[in-house]
Design a protein around this motif. Structure first.
Motif, short mmCIF file in Angstrom:
data_model
loop_
_atom_site.label_atom_id
_atom_site.label_comp_id
_atom_site.label_asym_id
_atom_site.label_seq_id
_atom_site.Cartn_x
_atom_site.Cartn_y
_atom_site.Cartn_z
N ALA A 9 0.82 15.49 6.47
CA ALA A 9 -0.30 14.64 6.06
C ALA A 9 0.20 13.43 5.25
CB ALA A 9 -1.32 15.44 5.26
N LEU A 10 1.18 13.64 4.39
CA LEU A 10 1.76 12.52 3.63
C LEU A 10 2.38 11.52 4.59
CD1 LEU A 10 2.62 11.03 1.07
CD2 LEU A 10 4.61 12.59 0.95
N ARG A 49 1.51 10.95 7.67
CA ARG A 49 0.41 10.24 8.34
C ARG A 49 -0.12 9.12 7.45
NH1 ARG A 49 -2.37 14.99 9.02
NH2 ARG A 49 -1.39 16.22 10.62
N ARG A 50 -0.31 9.39 6.18
CA ARG A 50 -0.78 8.35 5.25
C ARG A 50 0.21 7.20 5.18
NH1 ARG A 50 -1.53 10.68 -0.44
NH2 ARG A 50 -1.92 8.51 -0.92
N ALA A 57 0.38 4.31 8.17
CA ALA A 57 -0.56 3.18 8.20
C ALA A 57 -0.04 1.98 7.43
CB ALA A 57 -1.90 3.63 7.63
N GLU A 58 0.97 2.18 6.59
CA GLU A 58 1.48 1.10 5.74
C GLU A 58 2.85 0.58 6.18
OE1 GLU A 58 -0.78 0.15 3.86
OE2 GLU A 58 -2.01 1.96 4.03
N GLY A 62 0.99 9.60 12.73
CA GLY A 62 0.20 8.51 12.20
C GLY A 62 0.34 7.23 12.99
N ILE A 94 0.54 4.49 -2.51
CA ILE A 94 0.62 5.92 -2.20
C ILE A 94 1.54 6.61 -3.19
CG2 ILE A 94 1.44 7.62 -0.50
CD1 ILE A 94 0.53 5.64 1.69
N ASN A 107 0.82 -1.20 0.00
CA ASN A 107 0.00 0.00 0.00
C ASN A 107 0.85 1.26 0.00
OD1 ASN A 107 -2.41 -1.38 -0.15
ND2 ASN A 107 -2.62 -1.52 2.06
#
Length: 148
Positions: free
Chosen positions: A23-24, A26-27, A30-31, A58, A7, A3
């Motif tokens: 924000a990047l 944080r995304r 999760a991976e 994150g 991204i 994932n």
């Protein structure tokens, strides 16, 4: 990890603010998986520490990211995964990193986030390092590219 590649499928990713870089991160958080090593490469002001801040947020770490330029490494053990955040900028040689326990960190299962990792790339960074290349692409714009 697959994932994370999703991204970055349209890599490089363009980011237009500090908040966008956070924000990047944080995304990405999760991976991530325990034991991964990331080399963050880019000029001063490219957004490396903001990206790390987002990753830590994150993961749920309570302590904010700060550039570890003077302490060389910051440990963050209070999130979903433990993280060690390094800064090789002021290190004069790979022996400095080895002296603060680099080999032990590699074996610790922590996610390692290493700013200025290209300074000692051949000497310290493992073969499976994932490289995040941050570049200035305008006055307020940065690009982030994942290189494996």
């Amino acid at each position: 990890m697959k994932n994370l590649q999703k991204i970055f499928k349209n890599s490089p990713i363009e980011v237009t603010s500090e908040a966008g870089m956070v924000a990047l991160g944080r995304r990405m958080a999760a991976e991530l998986e325990a034991g991964q090593v990331f080399g963050l490469v880019g000029d001063l002001g490219a957004g490396k520490t903001h990206l790390v801040q987002g990753i830590l947020e994150g993961l749920g770490a309570g302590n904010p990211a700060a550039s570890p330029t003077f302490s060389l490494v910051h440990e963050h053990d209070d999130g979903a995964l433990p993280v060690a955040h390094f800064d090789f900028y002021r290190m004069k040689s790979p022996q400095v990193a080895i002296g603060i326990g680099w080999d032990e960190y590699l074996d610790s299962g922590r996610i390692l986030l290493v700013e200025w990792a290209d300074r000692f790339e051949g000497a310290l960074m493992p073969a499976d390092t994932r490289w995040l290349v941050l570049r200035h692409s305008g006055e307020n714009t940065r690009t982030v590219t994942l290189v494996e």
